[in-house]
Design a protein around this motif. Structure first.
Motif, PDB file in Angstrom:
ATOM      1  N   PHE A   1       0.903  21.958 -18.343  1.00 30.31           N
ATOM      2  CA  PHE A   1       1.655  22.377 -16.995  1.00 30.31           C
ATOM      3  C   PHE A   1       0.795  22.254 -16.010  1.00 30.31           C
ATOM      4  N   LEU A   2      -0.538  22.664 -16.125  1.00 24.42           N
ATOM      5  CA  LEU A   2      -1.408  22.746 -15.051  1.00 24.42           C
ATOM      6  C   LEU A   2      -2.287  21.652 -14.645  1.00 24.42           C
ATOM      7  N   PHE A   3      -2.297  20.752 -15.616  1.00 26.81           N
ATOM      8  CA  PHE A   3      -3.322  19.493 -15.467  1.00 26.81           C
ATOM      9  C   PHE A   3      -2.734  18.394 -15.893  1.00 26.81           C
ATOM     10  N   GLY A   4      -1.400  18.212 -16.320  1.00 23.63           N
ATOM     11  CA  GLY A   4      -1.000  17.072 -16.817  1.00 23.63           C
ATOM     12  C   GLY A   4      -0.399  16.318 -15.617  1.00 23.63           C
ATOM     13  N   PRO A   5       0.591  16.808 -14.554  1.00 22.07           N
ATOM     14  CA  PRO A   5       1.276  16.194 -13.753  1.00 22.07           C
ATOM     15  C   PRO A   5       0.049  15.312 -12.697  1.00 22.07           C
ATOM     16  N   ALA A   6      -0.844  16.299 -12.234  1.00 23.87           N
ATOM     17  CA  ALA A   6      -1.938  15.515 -11.345  1.00 23.87           C
ATOM     18  C   ALA A   6      -2.339  14.373 -12.113  1.00 23.87           C
ATOM     19  N   SER A   7      -2.782  14.510 -13.379  1.00 24.08           N
ATOM     20  CA  SER A   7      -3.422  13.603 -14.077  1.00 24.08           C
ATOM     21  C   SER A   7      -2.596  12.333 -14.455  1.00 24.08           C
TER      22      SER A   7
ATOM     23  N   TYR B   1       0.707  -1.190  -0.078  1.00 26.09           N
ATOM     24  CA  TYR B   1      -0.178   0.082  -0.017  1.00 26.09           C
ATOM     25  C   TYR B   1       0.885   1.395  -0.013  1.00 26.09           C
ATOM     26  N   VAL B   2       2.053   1.147   0.300  1.00 29.20           N
ATOM     27  CA  VAL B   2       2.922   2.492   0.414  1.00 29.20           C
ATOM     28  C   VAL B   2       2.687   3.018  -0.887  1.00 29.20           C
ATOM     29  N   PRO B   3       3.177   2.571  -1.934  1.00 27.09           N
ATOM     30  CA  PRO B   3       3.219   3.417  -3.463  1.00 27.09           C
ATOM     31  C   PRO B   3       2.044   4.006  -3.683  1.00 27.09           C
ATOM     32  N   LEU B   4       0.574   3.315  -3.417  1.00 30.37           N
ATOM     33  CA  LEU B   4      -0.550   3.752  -3.383  1.00 30.37           C
ATOM     34  C   LEU B   4      -0.701   5.126  -2.591  1.00 30.37           C
ATOM     35  N   PHE B   5      -0.180   4.999  -1.525  1.00 26.22           N
ATOM     36  CA  PHE B   5      -0.101   6.219  -0.409  1.00 26.22           C
ATOM     37  C   PHE B   5       0.545   7.556  -1.291  1.00 26.22           C
ATOM     38  N   TRP B   6       1.678   7.115  -1.755  1.00 24.89           N
ATOM     39  CA  TRP B   6       2.444   8.430  -2.431  1.00 24.89           C
ATOM     40  C   TRP B   6       1.724   8.765  -3.562  1.00 24.89           C
ATOM     41  N   MET B   7       1.205   7.776  -4.609  1.00 30.51           N
ATOM     42  CA  MET B   7       0.526   8.159  -5.764  1.00 30.51           C
ATOM     43  C   MET B   7      -0.587   9.235  -5.551  1.00 30.51           C
ATOM     44  N   LEU B   8      -1.425   8.873  -4.375  1.00 31.96           N
ATOM     45  CA  LEU B   8      -2.487  10.009  -4.046  1.00 31.96           C
ATOM     46  C   LEU B   8      -1.895  11.252  -3.483  1.00 31.96           C
ATOM     47  N   LEU B   9      -0.914  11.211  -2.558  1.00 33.72           N
ATOM     48  CA  LEU B   9      -0.469  12.241  -1.798  1.00 33.72           C
ATOM     49  C   LEU B   9       0.228  13.410  -2.813  1.00 33.72           C
ATOM     50  N   ILE B  10       0.944  12.631  -3.755  1.00 36.24           N
ATOM     51  CA  ILE B  10       1.622  13.530  -4.957  1.00 36.24           C
ATOM     52  C   ILE B  10       0.595  14.237  -5.863  1.00 36.24           C
ATOM     53  N   ALA B  11      -0.604  13.328  -6.404  1.00 38.73           N
ATOM     54  CA  ALA B  11      -1.584  13.843  -6.972  1.00 38.73           C
ATOM     55  C   ALA B  11      -2.104  15.158  -6.216  1.00 38.73           C
ATOM     56  N   SER B  12      -2.479  14.921  -4.867  1.00 39.66           N
ATOM     57  CA  SER B  12      -2.994  16.035  -4.178  1.00 39.66           C
ATOM     58  C   SER B  12      -2.211  17.378  -4.013  1.00 39.66           C
ATOM     59  N   VAL B  13      -0.898  17.221  -4.226  1.00 46.47           N
ATOM     60  CA  VAL B  13       0.393  17.973  -4.098  1.00 46.47           C
ATOM     61  C   VAL B  13       0.078  18.792  -5.589  1.00 46.47           C
ATOM     62  N   PHE B  14      -0.192  18.231  -6.666  1.00 50.80           N
ATOM     63  CA  PHE B  14      -0.036  18.860  -8.154  1.00 50.80           C
ATOM     64  C   PHE B  14      -1.355  19.721  -8.241  1.00 50.80           C
TER      65      PHE B  14
ATOM     66  N   ALA C   1      -4.242  24.812  -7.912  1.00 47.68           N
ATOM     67  CA  ALA C   1      -5.121  25.780  -7.327  1.00 47.68           C
ATOM     68  C   ALA C   1      -4.712  27.224  -6.980  1.00 47.68           C
ATOM     69  N   THR C   2      -3.326  26.939  -6.407  1.00 45.49           N
ATOM     70  CA  THR C   2      -2.605  28.348  -5.868  1.00 45.49           C
ATOM     71  C   THR C   2      -1.985  28.843  -6.787  1.00 45.49           C
ATOM     72  N   GLY C   3      -0.894  28.351  -7.865  1.00 48.37           N
ATOM     73  CA  GLY C   3      -0.068  28.771  -8.635  1.00 48.37           C
ATOM     74  C   GLY C   3      -0.395  28.877 -10.051  1.00 48.37           C
ATOM     75  N   HIS C   4      -1.895  28.730 -10.489  1.00 48.38           N
ATOM     76  CA  HIS C   4      -2.236  28.931 -11.840  1.00 48.38           C
ATOM     77  C   HIS C   4      -1.738  30.404 -12.650  1.00 48.38           C
ATOM     78  N   ASP C   5      -1.984  31.437 -11.649  1.00 52.64           N
ATOM     79  CA  ASP C   5      -1.995  32.726 -12.066  1.00 52.64           C
ATOM     80  C   ASP C   5      -0.757  33.072 -12.404  1.00 52.64           C
ATOM     81  N   TYR C   6       0.477  32.630 -11.695  1.00 50.81           N
ATOM     82  CA  TYR C   6       1.606  32.854 -11.949  1.00 50.81           C
ATOM     83  C   TYR C   6       2.283  32.075 -13.166  1.00 50.81           C
TER      84      TYR C   6
END
Length: 497
Positions: free
Chosen positions: A112-118, A67-80, A85-90
Motif C-alpha cells: 500500500f505504501l510503496f507499490g503505487p508510486a513504484s 510529453y503530456v503523459p510523461l508529465f502525469w506519470m511524474l506528477l502522480i508518482a510524486s502524489v503517491f 510521507a504524510t499518511g503512513h502512520d494512519y
C-alpha cells in the motif's frame, strides 16, 4: 535543454526509486523492526510494481508519444510519495489492526505504501524510450543509453540514500524532497513552450523548503525525532510509572531502549538492567567487562558508578546513539569506558582481551534480533573472551509459554552446548500463572564457566534477583542456532500474529 531532458529524467527517477525503497525500511522499521521480512517485502513489492509499470508504460507508449503523459506519470508518482510521507502512520495502524498474520501485515504495508508510486516510476522508462527513439536504425543505441542511465541513477541513489541522505536528513524530509523533485521535473516537461513553469517550480520549492524549515524549528525541545545511520530514534520526557519520577526516554525503532531519571540520575530506570548486577555476585573480582549494545548507555554509567576500580568496553554499532547519549543522557568521558562502533560479532571475532563479564543487550525485541549474535559460533567467541570465573549475561525477551517461546528454547539449548552452567531469571513474572506464561517479559540468561557460588546474597536486591530463577527443561525438539541455520525471524513470525 529539451534535447537532454529525457536522459536527465531517466537518471533522476532511477536514483529516486532506490532512495524511495531504502527510505522504506525506516518507515516500516518502527512498526515491524528491520528483519529479513521487511526487506523481502520491500524489495519484492518495489520490483513487482516496477515490472507492472514497465508493462503498462510500454503498452501506453503505443497509444501516444508526446510529453503530456510523461508529465502525469511524474506528477502522480510524486502524489503517491507524498501520501506515503504524510499518511503512513494512519495506514500502518489500520493494517496492523485489521490484517492478520505478521508477515502478511508487512507485505500489505509495503504494497500500500510503496507499490503505487513504484508502478508510476516503472512507467516512466518505457514511455520515455518511445519519445526518445527517432528512427529504427538508432533505436538499439537509444534504448541501451537510457537503460544505462536508469541503472546508473539507481546505483547513485542507493549509495546516496545509504551513506548520506537517510542518516543525515531522516526519511520524512527525504520523501518530501522526492515528491518535490518529481513535481519539478513534471513541470519541466513543458519547456520551452511555457516559460511560467520556471516561476512555478521556484515558488513550489520555496514553499516546500519554508514548510520543512518551520516544521524543523517548531519542534518541542523536549521531543527529538531523528534518523541515525542505523535507526530511527525518538527521545522524550515522561513519567516512570512504578516510581512516579520524571524520566527521559529513548526509543529505537519504536522500542523503549533506554531511560534516565531527570530529577536525579542515581539509579537504573529499567528493572531488567538491574539484573546485570548479578555479575558482582557471581564474580567478586569483577574488574573488566564487555557490553554489547550501548543504546542510551544507562548500564555502563551505572557500572562506572558502582565499581570505581573496574573498566568497561561497550560495543555499539550505531555512532549516532552514542552521540545522542552524550547530548541527552549525560554519558561521560571516562578513561575506564572504551566505546567501539561496530557490530558485536565482528568485535568478538577479533577480540583478544579477557573479560570477567560480558553483558549482552542487543536483543531489543522479538522483531529486532541480530541473529549473528545468537549462534553457537558467536557464543563460543564469548566463551573465549571470558576469564576462568567469567560469565555472560544476556537479556532475552520471551514468554514462558511452550507455544511461543521458540527463540528462548533455541538460545538456551545453544548456550548449553558451550557453557557448563546456564541459568534463567525472570524479571517480571518469575512465578507466573497459566495466563501470565503467555506474556512476554525480560528474561536474564546467565551462562557461566563455573557453578553459581550460592543461592543467596547479603545484598537484599541481589537476593530478589536470585529468587526469581526459573527452570526450563530441554525438549530436544529445537535445533541449536548456527551461522548456517539461525531462523530467529521465523520464530518471531510464529509468535507475532
Amino acid at each position: 535543454m529539451k534535447k537532454y531532458l529525457i536522459g536527465i529524467i531517466i537518471l533522476i527517477t532511477g536514483a529516486l526509486t532506490m532512495i524511495f525503497e531504502l527510505a522504506g525500511a525506516r518507515v516500516l522499521g518502527p512498526y515491524y523492526g528491520t528483519s529479513i521480512f521487511v526487506w523481502t517485502s520491500l524489495i519484492g513489492v518495489v520490483m513487482g510494481s516496477l515490472s507492472a509499470g514497465y508493462w503498462f508504460g510500454g503498452w501506453y507508449s503505443t497509444q501516444r508519444s508526446d510529453y503530456v503523459p510523461l508529465f502525469w506519470m511524474l506528477l502522480i508518482a510524486s502524489v503517491f510519495v507524498l501520501v506515503t510521507a504524510t499518511g503512513h502512520d494512519y495506514i500502518l495502524k489500520r493494517i496492523i489492526k485489521y490484517v492478520p498474520g505478521f508477515r502478511t501485515r508487512i507485505f500489505a504495508s509495503a504494497l500500500f505504501l510503496f507499490g503505487p508510486a513504484s508502478v508510476f516510476f516503472g512507467m516512466i522508462l518505457p514511455y520515455a524510450i518511445k519519445i526518445k527513439i527517432n528512427n529504427v536504425r538508432t533505436s538499439g543505441s537509444a534504448v541501451g543509453n537510457l537503460y544505462a542511465l536508469s541503472t546508473l541513477g539507481s546505483i547513485l541513489g542507493t549509495f546516496m540514500a545509504g551513506f548520506v541522505l537517510v542518516p543525515a536528513y531522516g526519511y520524512a524530509n527525504i520523501l518530501y524532497s522526492i515528491s518535490a523533485v518529481l513535481i519539478i521535473f513534471s513541470l519541466l516537461t513543458f519547456i520551452p513552450t511555457r516559460k511560467w513553469v520556471f516561476a512555478t517550480a521556484i515558488a513550489f520549492c520555496g514553499a516546500l523548503l519554508t514548510i520543512l524549515w518551520i516544521k524543523e524549528n517548531s519542534r518541542d525541545i523536549d521531543y527529538v525525532d531523528v534518523d541515525t545511520q542505523y535507526n530511527r530514534v525518538i527521545i522524550y520526557n515522561t513519567t516512570d510509572q512504578p516510581t512516579g519520577r520524571p524520566v527521559k526516554m529513548l526509543k529505537v525503532n519504536d522500542e523503549r531502549s533506554s531511560a534516565m531519571f531527570t530529577d536525579k540520575d542515581d539509579d537504573l530506570v529499567f528493572e531488567v538492567l538491574k539484573y546485570y548486577r548479578l555479575a558482582e555476585h557471581f564474580n567478586k573480582e569483577l574488574k573488566s567487562s564487555l557490553m554489547i549494545g550501548g543504546s542510551g548507555y544507562a548500564f555502563p554509567k551505572d557500572y562506572l558508578s558502582r565499581y570505581p576500580e573496574a573498566s568497561i568496553d561497550v560495543v555499539e554499532i550505531d555512532p549516532g546513539l552514542t552521540a545522542l547519549a552524550k547530548q541527552y543522557f549525560k554519558l561521560p568521558d571516562d578513561p575506564r569506558l572504551s566505546i567501539f562502533h561496530e557490530d558485536g560479532r565482528t568485535y568478538l571475532n577479533r577480540c583478544t582481551k579477557k573479560y570477567d563479564a560480558v553483558f549482552m543487550d542487543a536483543y531489543k525485541s522479538m522483531i529486532t534480533i541480530p541473529y549473528q549474535l545468537t549462534t553457537i559460533e558467536a557464543i563460543k567467541k564469548i566463551h573465549d573472551v571470558l576469564t576462568e570465573k567469567g560469565a555472560v549475561y544476556a537479556n532475552v525477551i520471551s514468554s514462558l509459554d511452550y507455544e511461543t517461546n521458540y527463540f528462548l528454547r533455541a538460545e538456551l539449548a545453544t548456550y548449553r552446548e558451550v557453557f557448563p552452567y546456564v541459568y534463567l531469571f525472570a524479571v517480571q513474572y518469575p512465578n507466573p500463572t497459566e495466563e501470565e506464561k503467555k506474556y512476554f517479559q525480560n528474561i536474564m540468561l546467565v551462562a557461566s564457566k563455573t557453578e553459581i557460588p550460592s543461592g543467596t546474597s547479603e545484598n537484599e536486591a541481589i537476593n530478589t534477583y536470585l529468587s526469581n530463577r526459573i527452570y526450563l527443561e530441554e525438549t530436544g525438539e529445537i535445533e541449536i542456532l548456527t551461522d548456517e541455520y539461525a531462523p530467529v525471524e521465523y520464530y518471531a513470525a510464529k509468535v507475532l500474529h
